[in-house]
Design an enzyme around this catalytic site. Structure first.
Site, mmCIF file in Angstrom:
data_model
loop_
_atom_site.group_PDB
_atom_site.id
_atom_site.type_symbol
_atom_site.label_atom_id
_atom_site.label_comp_id
_atom_site.label_asym_id
_atom_site.label_seq_id
_atom_site.Cartn_x
_atom_site.Cartn_y
_atom_site.Cartn_z
ATOM 1 C CG ASP A 1 -1.717 -1.282 1.333
ATOM 2 O OD1 ASP A 1 -2.250 -1.737 0.315
ATOM 3 O OD2 ASP A 1 -1.753 -1.841 2.444
ATOM 4 C CE LYS B 1 2.955 -2.763 -4.804
ATOM 5 N NZ LYS B 1 2.927 -2.692 -3.376
ATOM 6 N N GLY C 1 -4.367 -4.792 -4.484
ATOM 7 C CA GLY C 1 -5.477 -3.964 -4.945
ATOM 8 C C GLY C 1 -5.035 -2.535 -5.097
ATOM 9 C CG HIS C 2 -3.201 -0.837 -7.822
ATOM 10 N ND1 HIS C 2 -2.175 -1.728 -7.732
ATOM 11 C CD2 HIS C 2 -3.568 -0.779 -9.097
ATOM 12 C CE1 HIS C 2 -1.934 -2.193 -8.929
ATOM 13 N NE2 HIS C 2 -2.758 -1.642 -9.769
ATOM 14 C CD GLN D 1 0.805 -9.247 -2.277
ATOM 15 O OE1 GLN D 1 1.538 -9.975 -2.912
ATOM 16 N NE2 GLN D 1 -0.440 -9.010 -2.638
HETATM 17 P P1 IMP Z 1 -2.491 -13.004 2.283
HETATM 18 O O1 IMP Z 1 -1.591 -12.484 1.214
HETATM 19 O O2 IMP Z 1 -3.958 -12.826 1.992
HETATM 20 O O3 IMP Z 1 -2.149 -14.419 2.682
HETATM 21 O O4 IMP Z 1 -2.244 -12.115 3.610
HETATM 22 C C1 IMP Z 1 -1.011 -12.177 4.325
HETATM 23 C C2 IMP Z 1 -0.623 -10.807 4.844
HETATM 24 O O5 IMP Z 1 -0.272 -9.973 3.752
HETATM 25 C C3 IMP Z 1 -1.735 -10.054 5.592
HETATM 26 O O6 IMP Z 1 -1.137 -9.287 6.612
HETATM 27 C C4 IMP Z 1 -2.320 -9.153 4.530
HETATM 28 O O7 IMP Z 1 -2.946 -8.015 5.103
HETATM 29 C C5 IMP Z 1 -1.060 -8.765 3.784
HETATM 30 N N1 IMP Z 1 -1.314 -8.367 2.396
HETATM 31 C C6 IMP Z 1 -1.581 -9.162 1.343
HETATM 32 N N2 IMP Z 1 -1.720 -8.437 0.229
HETATM 33 C C7 IMP Z 1 -1.519 -7.146 0.567
HETATM 34 C C8 IMP Z 1 -1.495 -5.913 -0.177
HETATM 35 O O8 IMP Z 1 -1.678 -5.862 -1.391
HETATM 36 N N3 IMP Z 1 -1.233 -4.793 0.573
HETATM 37 C C9 IMP Z 1 -0.984 -4.823 1.896
HETATM 38 N N4 IMP Z 1 -0.983 -5.946 2.611
HETATM 39 C C10 IMP Z 1 -1.251 -7.106 1.961
#
Ligand code: IMP
Length: 429
Positions: A13, A16, A40-41, A223
């Site tokens: 976040d 990007k 997500g953006h 991420q």
């Molecule tokens: P997962 O990717 O759904 O397994 O989540 C694992 C961790 O990564 C959690 O803390 C989510 O909030 C974080 N996370 C996954 N994708 C994003 C993103 O695009 N932005 C910020 N945090 C993310």
């Protein structure tokens, strides 16, 4: 002329979307290489607002979008997104969207297992997005994933589904969650196959052709380094590698194709989900940063935790992520603060340490050591040149460069695409 790879350097976040959109307009092809629809953006183009999770941003700019083999693909989520952006006037066809046929699928069992496990973890929950990302990557590594190319082979699909269900139903039943039948998964796959298969191709081959033709490729990371499954705050991480090296393996190109690595860093820090966050602020300043920065998760809507800039973590992200230059975002959120803090080291159990520890217990006990700088009263919002920035804001950026040992090559001063100060064009590097 070089390619560019964009990665996040904090916990995601970092803004990007805007940078990738800006760079996409100068690229021919935009490639996603890891993650899934957990990313997500929001892209604002004219009067249209596009919300993207899985589709590469370049599609919005009329460029070819690629979903590489390193991505886990939820076919339903993908089709919903395609329908949404098509409804907004974008053209998404097999000519404009290439999906790696060796990419693994996210099936309904994966989301169910992700959520059941999170519920069972209680106070040690990871705070996942609940979208099945982790279980889908686990299946890939365990060699039982259903990949897109399997959809063309009903006989392969049949035995693979048996193997998959044996594993998942055992776990789901053990967790007291609902199990799935083979028919359910077959129906799901039968419905999506005719729409998904036409997009699938040997992405590596097409990218190689593009490289030979001298086309500019932008690799769009999702991420960030602190969520990397190896280098992040494990186990409070996502399930893929998020560093720039993965742009190569996650799309099937040579490591030398990665090009200029642009690391995105917010001028402060945020995190969603659980896990250590040394500079987190639980006071009014933290709330102010959250309000001004509109810090709510794009995917889950959860409020983001906010804190000061952690130079130690970013210096690490620069090193392990192979970052050539930094795009610093949301500087304007700091406008008007009397004092700004930068974390320059930590204290762990009374000892000074200069790098972030690896064990979760130590990670949660570290206390930040801060350097303070005076803030600035003027606004930086909308600045488009270095000369428009207050002297104190320039000092802040310069100090960050020293501490993280990387140049700030791009500065973003508002959500608007053109409110950007470019020090160096990464494609020309
Ligand atoms: P997962 O990717 O759904 O397994 O989540 C694992 C961790 O990564 C959690 O803390 C989510 O909030 C974080 N996370 C996954 N994708 C994003 C993103 O695009 N932005 C910020 N945090 C993310």
């Amino acid at each position: 002329m070089s390619n560019v790879t964009v990665i996040g350097t904090q916990w995601g976040d970092e803004g990007k979307g805007k940078i990738v959109d800006w760079l996409a307009s100068r690229a021919d092809i935009v490639v996603r290489f890891q993650g899934g629809h957990n990313a997500g953006h929001t892209l604002v183009v004219g009067d249209q607002v596009y919300k993207l999770s899985l589709l590469p941003s370049g599609l919005v700019r009329g460029k070819i979008g690629v979903i590489g083999n390193g991505v886990v693909v939820d076919p339903k989520a993908l089709m919903t997104e395609i329908d949404r952006v098509t409804g907004q006037g974008l053209v998404v066809t097999p000519e404009t969207l290439w999906i790696a046929e060796n990419a693994p699928l996210i099936l309904p069992v994966h989301g169910a297992l992700d959520r059941a496990r999170e519920a069972a973890r209680g106070e040690h929950k990871i705070g996942t997005t609940g979208r099945g990302i982790g279980p889908a990557y686990e299946d890939k590594v365990a060699r039982r994933a259903i990949r897109i190319c399997d959809l063309a082979e009903p006989e392969t699909l049949d035995w693979k589904l048996d193997e998959l269900l044996l594993h998942h139903n055992t776990l789901l039943a053990g967790l007291g969650a609902e199990t799935f039948t083979k028919e359910q998964l077959k129906d799901f796959l039968t419905e999506i196959t005719p729409r998904l298969l036409p997009f699938s191709c040997q992405v590596w081959d097409r990218l190689d052709e593009a490289r030979r033709a001298g086309r500019r490729i932008l690799f769009e990371g999702a991420q960030a380094v602190m969520l990397d499954v190896d280098h992040g705050t494990y186990p409070y991480v996502t399930s893929s590698n998020t560093v720039a090296a993965v742009a190569a393996s996650g799309s099937g190109v040579s490591p030398s194709s990665v090009g200029f690595v642009l690391g995105i860093a917010k001028a402060y820090t945020t995190r969603v989900g659980e896990g250590p966050f040394p500079t987190e602020l639980h006071d009014q300043t933290g709330r102010t940063l959250g309000e001004r920065g509109h810090e709510f998760g794009t995917v889950t809507g959860r409020p983001r935790r906010c804190g000061w800039f952690d130079a130690v973590l970013i210096r690490r992200a620069v090193r392990v992520g192979g970052v050539s230059g930094i795009a610093l975002t949301k500087l304007d959120v700091l406008d008007g603060l009397d004092e700004i803090f930068i974390c320059i080291g930590y204290e762990l159990d009374g000892q000074k340490i200069e790098t972030f520890p690896s064990a979760p217990g130590a990670q949660s006990r570290v206390k930040p050591v801060y350097e303070t700088m005076p803030g600035w009263k003027e606004t930086t919002a909308g600045a488009r040149s270095w000369a428009e920035l207050p002297a104190q804001a320039i000092k802040y950026v310069r100090r960050i460069e020293e501490l993280i040992e990387a140049p700030v090559t791009l500065l973003s001063t508002s959500p608007e695409r053109d409110d950007t100060i470019l020090m160096r064009d990464p494609f020309e590097d």
